[in-house]
Enzyme design. Structure first.
Site, PDB file in Angstrom:
ATOM      1  N   HIS A 401       0.843  -1.196   0.000  1.00 45.75           N
ATOM      2  CA  HIS A 401       0.000   0.000   0.000  1.00 45.75           C
ATOM      3  C   HIS A 401       0.873   1.238   0.000  1.00 45.75           C
ATOM      4  O   HIS A 401       1.922   1.254   0.632  1.00 45.75           O
ATOM      5  CB  HIS A 401      -0.915   0.017   1.230  1.00 45.75           C
ATOM      6  CG  HIS A 401      -2.071   0.959   1.081  1.00 45.75           C
ATOM      7  ND1 HIS A 401      -2.003   2.281   1.436  1.00 45.75           N
ATOM      8  CD2 HIS A 401      -3.310   0.763   0.573  1.00 45.75           C
ATOM      9  CE1 HIS A 401      -3.158   2.853   1.170  1.00 45.75           C
ATOM     10  NE2 HIS A 401      -3.974   1.971   0.645  1.00 45.75           N
ATOM     11  N   GLU A 454      -7.906  -5.047  -0.194  1.00 43.74           N
ATOM     12  CA  GLU A 454      -8.505  -5.848  -1.253  1.00 43.74           C
ATOM     13  C   GLU A 454      -8.408  -7.346  -0.998  1.00 43.74           C
ATOM     14  O   GLU A 454      -9.209  -8.102  -1.513  1.00 43.74           O
ATOM     15  CB  GLU A 454      -7.823  -5.514  -2.578  1.00 43.74           C
ATOM     16  CG  GLU A 454      -7.846  -4.032  -2.850  1.00 43.74           C
ATOM     17  CD  GLU A 454      -8.186  -3.699  -4.271  1.00 43.74           C
ATOM     18  OE1 GLU A 454      -7.744  -4.434  -5.156  1.00 43.74           O
ATOM     19  OE2 GLU A 454      -8.904  -2.718  -4.474  1.00 43.74           O
TER      20      GLU A 454
HETATM   21  C1  LIG Z   1      -0.625  -0.805  -3.866  1.00 41.46           C
HETATM   22  C2  LIG Z   1       0.650  -0.467  -4.644  1.00 41.46           C
HETATM   23  C3  LIG Z   1       0.255   0.070  -6.018  1.00 41.46           C
HETATM   24  C4  LIG Z   1       1.453   0.570  -3.867  1.00 41.46           C
HETATM   25  O1  LIG Z   1       2.541   0.904  -4.641  1.00 41.46           O
HETATM   26  P1  LIG Z   1       3.747   1.839  -4.172  1.00 41.46           P
HETATM   27  O2  LIG Z   1       3.562   2.338  -2.803  1.00 41.46           O
HETATM   28  O3  LIG Z   1       3.916   2.834  -5.249  1.00 41.46           O
HETATM   29  O4  LIG Z   1       4.939   0.842  -4.107  1.00 41.46           O
HETATM   30  P2  LIG Z   1       6.015   0.673  -5.216  1.00 41.46           P
HETATM   31  O5  LIG Z   1       5.367   0.416  -6.518  1.00 41.46           O
HETATM   32  O6  LIG Z   1       6.943   1.841  -5.095  1.00 41.46           O
HETATM   33  O7  LIG Z   1       6.759  -0.657  -4.749  1.00 41.46           O
HETATM   34  C5  LIG Z   1       7.841  -0.678  -3.814  1.00 41.46           C
HETATM   35  C6  LIG Z   1       8.554  -2.006  -3.951  1.00 41.46           C
HETATM   36  O8  LIG Z   1       7.715  -3.036  -3.425  1.00 41.46           O
HETATM   37  C7  LIG Z   1       7.401  -3.973  -4.427  1.00 41.46           C
HETATM   38  N1  LIG Z   1       5.991  -4.314  -4.326  1.00 41.46           N
HETATM   39  C8  LIG Z   1       4.981  -3.463  -3.951  1.00 41.46           C
HETATM   40  N2  LIG Z   1       3.833  -4.139  -3.928  1.00 41.46           N
HETATM   41  C9  LIG Z   1       4.114  -5.394  -4.291  1.00 41.46           C
HETATM   42  C10 LIG Z   1       3.312  -6.543  -4.459  1.00 41.46           C
HETATM   43  N3  LIG Z   1       1.986  -6.508  -4.237  1.00 41.46           N
HETATM   44  N4  LIG Z   1       3.900  -7.674  -4.853  1.00 41.46           N
HETATM   45  C11 LIG Z   1       5.219  -7.721  -5.069  1.00 41.46           C
HETATM   46  N5  LIG Z   1       6.039  -6.659  -4.921  1.00 41.46           N
HETATM   47  C12 LIG Z   1       5.485  -5.520  -4.541  1.00 41.46           C
HETATM   48  C13 LIG Z   1       7.679  -3.317  -5.747  1.00 41.46           C
HETATM   49  O9  LIG Z   1       8.013  -4.258  -6.735  1.00 41.46           O
HETATM   50  C14 LIG Z   1       8.849  -2.428  -5.386  1.00 41.46           C
HETATM   51  O10 LIG Z   1       9.989  -3.238  -5.366  1.00 41.46           O
HETATM   52  P3  LIG Z   1      11.404  -2.656  -5.903  1.00 41.46           P
HETATM   53  O11 LIG Z   1      11.808  -1.662  -4.857  1.00 41.46           O
HETATM   54  O12 LIG Z   1      12.267  -3.869  -5.965  1.00 41.46           O
HETATM   55  O13 LIG Z   1      11.129  -2.040  -7.228  1.00 41.46           O
HETATM   56  C15 LIG Z   1       1.499  -1.740  -4.802  1.00 41.46           C
HETATM   57  O14 LIG Z   1       1.848  -2.243  -3.537  1.00 41.46           O
HETATM   58  C16 LIG Z   1       0.814  -2.798  -5.645  1.00 41.46           C
HETATM   59  O15 LIG Z   1       0.910  -2.770  -6.867  1.00 41.46           O
HETATM   60  N6  LIG Z   1       0.098  -3.780  -5.012  1.00 41.46           N
HETATM   61  C17 LIG Z   1      -0.587  -4.799  -5.745  1.00 41.46           C
HETATM   62  C18 LIG Z   1      -1.906  -4.309  -6.294  1.00 41.46           C
HETATM   63  C19 LIG Z   1      -2.958  -4.074  -5.237  1.00 41.46           C
HETATM   64  O16 LIG Z   1      -3.103  -4.867  -4.308  1.00 41.46           O
HETATM   65  N7  LIG Z   1      -3.708  -2.984  -5.367  1.00 41.46           N
HETATM   66  C20 LIG Z   1      -4.744  -2.606  -4.442  1.00 41.46           C
HETATM   67  C21 LIG Z   1      -4.282  -1.507  -3.559  1.00 41.46           C
HETATM   68  S1  LIG Z   1      -5.483  -1.092  -2.344  1.00 41.46           S
END
Ligand SMILES: CC(C)(COP(=O)(O)OP(=O)(O)OC[C@H]1O[C@@H](n2cnc3c(N)ncnc32)[C@H](O)[C@@H]1OP(=O)(O)O)[C@@H](O)C(=O)NCCC(=O)NCCS
Length: 516
Positions: A401, A454
């Protein structure tokens, strides 16, 4: 500067010869001359046509304000002495920048110290390759406005580091554990939980609003049938527009707080009915009218099946709906507030909120987490499946998140709801969650990735009998209450939300290309 851009100079647009006055001229003479030549200023020149001052409309206004007599007062006494000047060969953009930076509207143009013309802001605007001027007081916001505070609110907030969020002055989780959705709805609108008398009065008032207006009912089959693929939120957005028109939502600017609150109550009450009516119509079934004795969540399930639901399942949906009413200044809430800030009607703001929520980056897809559980199949496959997905660069749905770097409080609550309701999916999800958290901690150390709302939302909704197509609309069914609380707050103390952008395209204004 874009390739091939034509640079215009001051000489291309200056008025020549400029309208002039002598310092000894009377103000009455100068103003008659300005009027006759339709100019906003005269350049005050000496005997050798050298500019020594400028007398503008602004000086004239100052003079008039002083109560002086223009027929005896000399221009020299009220002119602005030693005016800034420019040369005829100066690029128009440069002259424009000088005018805007220093707040002038006219600059005398000189050659060898002598007046050859006058250039105005308006002339320059027409042709200048205007260099972007710096906007004093403008603040450069980070992309996505991350971390920028854009409003003050009493509706609620999220404290990501602490894994806490609240509605008004109460923990959202306490509310989801102990209150009905209608009580939280009342709290969101009024700022306090209702007394029993207030609750009874509120329920009596909103109950009839759950019915779809008679004029809209015959239109819903057409809305539900549009498109090869049924996108429930798209159908909902169209129907909310129709309802808003049918109930006569008027611009928020033109109505008082009580009328706007009444619109909000009507739209919040009817949205669950619309969601279910559209879903059933698309599936070839007749819509079911709301049950007068059931609460918001139980009614929601009732309108899906026509059967009064098991109270435990209705409570599960209700707790999910309460947890999703509001969540800080998220994208759809911000959208609803921006639309309200224009004075538009509440229906327009809610339709905009639904539009924002329909994006996968916001409304998400709790169904994707469930699809993942289906794909994993059995607990013994979880470790290998998750490892394989992360090593291939995929994200595990329902984890991580932007704001919460600890347990998402919504996930913690929904996990307990899922476990209370039981069923094979709940047990399986708990095992998968543990595996995912462990594997992510190992493969993505330091990223603090935990289950988000979710992951268990899908499990709970599935257990309560909601089809996957209805997961995101169910999110909308209660988030509308959060939008409306924000709309009411925005309208009560409004200023149009109108930020700025930095233009980074080709330098304007270019001459139009020759056309055939
Ligand atoms: C929710 C979300 C978009 C938040 O993204 P964010 O805060 O921008 O985090 P980032 O995209 O910067 O990710 C940070 C790191 O964690 C990793 N990461 C984050 N969520 C991850 C996940 N669900 N699975 C695997 N790796 C994940 C990323 O690959 C990244 O790794 P890196 O540093 O090696 O590149 C992200 O966690 C995600 O895509 N989750 C899955 C989709 C989801 O559940 N969405 C509903 C949200 S309520």
């Amino acid at each position: 500067m874009a390739d091939g851009a034509v640079i215009r100079t001051v000489a291309d647009v200056m008025s020549t010869p400029g309208v002039t006055a002598l310092p000894s001229d009377l103000i009455s003479e100068a103003s008659v001359r300005m009027l006759a030549r339709a100019v906003g200023s005269v350049v005050v020149v000496d005997d050798e046509n050298r500019p020594i001052g400028i007398f503008t409309e602004r000086d004239l206004i100052r003079f008039n304000g002083s109560g002086g007599n223009p027929s005896i007062t000399r221009v020299a006494d009220w002119m602005t002495p030693a005016p800034d000047t420019c040369g005829p060969d100066e690029p128009a953009g440069k002259a424009f920048a000088r005018l805007s930076e220093r707040g002038y509207r006219h600059i005398p143009v000189i050659t060898d110290g002598k007046l050859v013309g006058l250039v105005s802001m308006r002339d320059l605007m027409r042709v200048a390759s205007i260099e972007p001027v710096s906007h004093p007081g403008h603040i450069e916001a980070p992309k996505g406005l991350a971390g920028v505070i854009v409003a003050e609110t009493e509706v609620g907030d999220v404290r990501g580091q602490e894994g806490f969020y609240h509605y008004r002055q109460y923990s959202a989780i306490d509310l989801a554990e102990q209150c009905t959705l209608e009580d939280v709805w009342y709290l969101m609108f009024e700022g306090t939980l209702p007394t029993s008398a207030q609750r009874a009065e509120f329920l009596d008032r909103v109950r009839p609003y759950a019915a779809v207006p008679e004029s809209v009912k015959p239109l819903l089959p057409a809305v539900a049938a549009i498109g090869d693929e049924f996108v429930p939120l798209d159908a909902l957005r169209s129907s909310v527009s129709l309802v808003a028109a049918a109930i006569g939502c008027r611009p928020s600017l033109d109505i008082d707080a009580a009328a706007l609150r009444s619109d909000a109550e009507r739209i919040c009450a009817v949205i669950p009915t619309l969601i279910m009516a559209l879903y059933r119509l698309r599936n070839g079934l007749e819509p079911i009218d709301p049950h007068p004795e059931l609460g918001y969540a139980a009614n929601y399930l009732y309108m899906l099946t026509g059967e009064v639901p098991d109270p435990d399942l209705a409570r599960g949906v209700e707790q999910y709906q309460i947890t999703t009413i509001d969540h800080g200044f998220n994208a759809s809430t911000f959208t609803a507030r921006v639309i309200t800030s224009t004075g538009a009607d509440l229906g327009a703001a809610v339709v905009g909120g639904i539009g924002a929520l329909s994006g996968p980056l916001h409304g998400g897809a709790p169904s994707r987490a469930l699809d993942m559980l289906d794909a994993i199949g059995t607990p013994d496959h979880a470790d290998a499946w998750v490892r394989d997905a992360v090593e291939s660069g995929d994200r595990i749905m329902g984890f991580g998140h932007r704001v919460y770097k600890t347990d998402d409080p919504r996930s913690v609550l929904l996990k307990s709801v899922a476990q209370r309701l039981g069923g094979p999916m709940a047990d399986f999800a708990v095992q998968v969650e543990k595996t995912v958290v462990d594997v992510l901690a190992e493969l993505k150390p330091g990223r603090e990735l935990y289950a988000n709302v979710e992951f268990y939302a899908g499990v709970v909704m599935d257990r309560c009998g909601l089809p996957r197509d209805l997961f995101t609309p169910t999110f909308a069914s209660s988030r509308v209450i959060g939008w409306c609380a924000n709309i009411l707050e925005q309208a009560a103390d409004n200023r149009i939300i109108r930020p700025s952008a930095r233009y980074v395209g080709p330098q304007p204004p270019q001459p139009l290309p020759a056309r055939d």
